[in-house]
Design a protein around this motif. Structure first.
Motif, PDB file in Angstrom:
ATOM      1  N   ASP A 367       0.829  -1.207   0.000  1.00 16.08           N
ATOM      2  CA  ASP A 367       0.000   0.000   0.000  1.00 16.08           C
ATOM      3  C   ASP A 367       0.864   1.257   0.000  1.00 16.08           C
ATOM      4  N   GLY A 369       1.420   3.566   2.140  1.00 13.02           N
ATOM      5  CA  GLY A 369       2.226   3.851   3.311  1.00 13.02           C
ATOM      6  C   GLY A 369       3.591   3.194   3.288  1.00 13.02           C
ATOM      7  N   TYR A 371       5.715   3.256   1.066  1.00 13.86           N
ATOM      8  CA  TYR A 371       6.702   4.092   0.367  1.00 13.86           C
ATOM      9  C   TYR A 371       7.141   5.279   1.225  1.00 13.86           C
ATOM     10  N   ALA A 372       6.599   5.413   2.428  1.00 18.04           N
ATOM     11  CA  ALA A 372       6.859   6.598   3.237  1.00 18.04           C
ATOM     12  C   ALA A 372       8.346   6.752   3.578  1.00 18.04           C
ATOM     13  N   THR A 373       9.013   5.686   3.895  1.00 14.35           N
ATOM     14  CA  THR A 373      10.436   5.777   4.241  1.00 14.35           C
ATOM     15  C   THR A 373      11.252   6.227   3.042  1.00 14.35           C
ATOM     16  N   ALA A 394       5.156  11.240   6.631  1.00  7.54           N
ATOM     17  CA  ALA A 394       4.074  10.546   7.324  1.00  7.54           C
ATOM     18  C   ALA A 394       2.703  10.975   6.845  1.00  7.54           C
ATOM     19  N   LYS A 395       2.631  12.174   6.252  1.00  5.93           N
ATOM     20  CA  LYS A 395       1.355  12.676   5.734  1.00  5.93           C
ATOM     21  C   LYS A 395       1.186  12.192   4.291  1.00  5.93           C
ATOM     22  N   ILE A 396       0.374  11.184   4.128  1.00 10.31           N
ATOM     23  CA  ILE A 396       0.207  10.579   2.806  1.00 10.31           C
ATOM     24  C   ILE A 396      -0.668  11.464   1.943  1.00 10.31           C
TER      25      ILE A 396
END
Length: 435
Positions: A367, A369, A371-373, A394-396
């Motif tokens: 999902d 999230g 890819y956030a890192t 952190a803010k998708i």
């Protein structure tokens, strides 16, 4: 030889032996010693040759003993001789056969040795072979894992921490992790094999004997790398060497347990990331719709057998120096643990070779999230302090264009990540172990 029960080696005239006590004393030795008997025979042959060197046996007597020992070894291998309740243990069986065949010459075989160093040397020879098997099985599994890592490095697989979706990973990274661990296991088996490759024969009951036994000769004759010099240490090493061998085995079975755990999750309908051919599953006795991964589950449980054996032997070793009969109980757990543990490692090769990934299910589980890192790292490289980048990532943003899993994997350039897996280094490490 005759089927008549044989006198106990330690029997004394006029002293009756209670049958119940003798059954308890013998325990499982007759059954367990079936595995050790070929090694005990081999060590007896070397001991006979050593006795000739110090004049206890003539050349003809030694030749007769060696001939009968060779014939006994062949009969054991061919199933014509089976250790049974006629004998107290494997040691007494060897001596009984030699006496039956050769009379007084057979009665000379035990000169200068004890059942204590007999069991030590037979166990050490047996353990050396178990370490070779442990090494080979880890090499085989590591080779399969490396091959699959190369082929599947860019096959997306969700990565988890705390069983929560974490980052985009790949099947290849999963395989590479196990490959390196299995290579380390192989190295540990190899070094443990060297550590325990010491000859205790000739230490007798732990105090030496008043014979000039050529212990260096039997060391070379039996192919040991070194002599276990101190007669006292030979006795107090019993249990110690077995524990180290079990520890090496446990490291391998720990990986088996964790691989099996992953596969248990991945094979479930809730994950559905992979499947196995039907021969690795069983059916339910009640529910017609079920195919159960019983092999995987029993592989997962196999670590308990090995660590249980290790704990059992460790518990026995609350002893002072010297031999104590308590140590007889170390034989069963050791033999059972290696029999089961090596079988488990051998059986794991099939599932890891034949596992089929479901790429669609794996992609669907990745999902936004995850890819956030990657986004936080991109911002940090652009000059944003990492803690600020962390907050922004952190803010998708639902409207943002996400990279593909392959793009995410490709930009991971830290050594050991999918973009730079350095599998050639693992291949070289594995090759060095086999030289």
């Amino acid at each position: 030889m005759s089927d008549a029960p044989k006198d106990l080696l330690w029997g004394k005239s006029g002293v009756a032996v209670d049958a119940r006590i003798q059954r308890f004393l013998a325990g499982e030795d007759v059954l367990l010693d079936r595995q050790l008997l070929p090694y005990d025979i081999r060590a007896s042959r070397a001991h006979a040759e050593g006795l000739e060197r110090v004049g206890i046996l003539s050349a003809d007597e030694c030749a007769d003993l060696c001939r009968e020992l060779d014939q006994l070894a062949a009969a054991v291998k061919g199933g014509e001789f089976v250790l049974d309740e006629r004998f107290e243990d494997g040691h007494s069986a060897i001596e009984a056969v030699l006496i039956d065949k050769l009379g007084d010459t057979g009665r000379k075989i035990h000169t200068g040795r004890s059942r204590n160093d007999q069991v030590l040397v037979a166990t050490r020879l047996w353990l050396r072979e178990q370490m070779n098997s442990l090494f080979g099985l880890n090499v085989e599994l590591a080779s399969i894992a490396l091959q699959r890592a190369e082929a599947e490095m860019m096959l997306p697989l969700p990565g988890y921490t705390h069983l929560q979706r974490a980052m985009v990973s790949s099947a290849g990274m999963w395989w590479a992790g196990w490959a390196e661990s299995l290579i380390d296991n192989a190295g540990l088996a190899q070094s443990t094999g060297v550590w325990l490759d010491a000859n205790p024969l000739g230490s007798a009951s732990g105090f030496g004997v008043n014979l000039p036994l050529d212990r260096d000769f039997t060391t070379e004759r039996l192919g040991f790398q070194r002599l276990q010099i101190s007669a006292t240490y030979a006795q107090i090493s019993r249990g110690k060497f077995e524990l180290q061998a079990l520890s090496a085995l446990a490291q391998s079975l720990l990986d088996v347990r964790r691989i099996a755990w992953d596969l248990s999750l991945f094979l479930s309908a809730e994950f559905g990331f992979c499947s196995l051919p039907a021969q690795y599953t069983t059916g339910s006795s009640l529910m017609p719709n079920k195919r159960n991964p019983d092999l995987i589950e029993l592989l997962r449980a196999s670590y308990a057998v090995v660590v249980g054996a290790r704990n059992e032997i460790e518990s026995l070793l609350s002893l002072p120096s010297g031999y104590h009969r308590d140590l007889q109980f170390s034989k069963g757990p050791l033999l059972r643990a290696f029999s089961h543990g090596l079988d488990a490692l051998a059986l794991l090769a099939g599932p890891v070779r034949d596992l089929v990934w479901d790429e669609a299910r794996m992609r669907a589980a990745i999902d936004a999230g995850m890819y956030a890192t990657d986004r936080a790292m991109d911002l940090a490289q652009a000059g944003v302090p990492f803690r600020e980048a962390y907050k922004r990532a952190a803010k998708i943003d639902a409207t943002a264009v996400l990279p593909s899993p392959e793009q995410s994997l490709g930009i991971r350039q830290s050594l050991g990540a999918a973009g730079q897996p350095a599998l050639e280094r693992l291949h070289e490490r594995l090759a060095r172990l086999q030289r």
